[in-house]
Scaffold this motif. Structure first.
Motif: not given
Length: 220
Positions: A36-44, A177-184
């Protein structure tokens, strides 16, 4: 320059991470862990999650598109089966930390990527009983929800929107945030970003930045 504001994500910070619930669903279905995380990360920026969090599609369309995307990765899962797993359990010590920050005079805001759905955090029966949203949301000075703002993390605009509302500059803000992509992007704007991995780790880093002392256990 001193810290003036503490800005928080909601899911995965004040509640347990939905990724834990996603992993349980994956195990039940016999599909690879983190599918599910991979689906979410594909074409984000353009996938079903992105469209739903910006309120550009409804729940039925999300169900269909997520099924298409997961099927393309070889393991069909309906979006309608994923949505009920969004809500986590409240973390009382994080709520206590938020209260302590506010009591100390810091401005506090919440930026959350969410969806317009009965399965949004706080909308299911367990969360209503726990009162997660009812306990936490009134504490904030400002709240930005992606489904209402039409912009979602990690778009830098949403962080600047919060700074405008709180009347602060990014370099006097802490962002959690628990997601690094949002912290960056928050760090890129000059905020002190904390990636939430665990409660002890998070409160230790927040204490070091703010100078506050947080209780080892949540207050009643």
């Amino acid at each position: 320059m001193g810290i003036e504001a503490v800005i928080w994500d909601f899911g995965g910070v004040f509640t347990s991470s939905p990724f834990e619930a996603f992993n349980r669903l994956e195990a039940e279905r016999g599909v690879p862990k983190d599918l599910i995380r991979t689906v979410n990360a594909t074409n984000p920026d353009t996938n079903a999650w992105a469209l739903f969090e910006r309120n550009e599609i409804n729940a039925a369309e999300f169900d269909r598109l997520f099924l298409e995307e997961s099927t393309a990765l070889g393991h069909p899962i309906r979006g309608a089966d994923v949505l009920p797993r969004l809500s986590g359990e409240l973390r009382p010590r994080m709520v206590s930390a938020l209260k302590a920050c506010k009591a100390a005079g810091f401005k506090v805001g919440c930026i959350t990527n969410n969806v317009v759905s009965e399965h949004s955090p706080g909308q299911d029966g367990a969360q209503k009983a726990a009162g997660a949203m009812g306990q936490v949301m009134p504490l904030f000075d400002a709240i930005i929800e992606s489904s209402k703002a039409g912009v979602r993390k990690p778009d830098p605009r949403i962080y600047l929107m919060m700074c405008d509302i709180l009347a602060v500059q990014p370099d006097v803000c802490v962002y959690l945030d628990d997601l690094g992509i949002n912290c960056k992007p928050a760090a890129g704007l000059g905020m002190k970003a904390i990636k939430v991995i665990g409660v002890d780790q998070t409160l230790g880093e927040l204490a070091a930045i703010t100078g506050l002392t947080f209780d080892a256990e949540a207050s009643a």
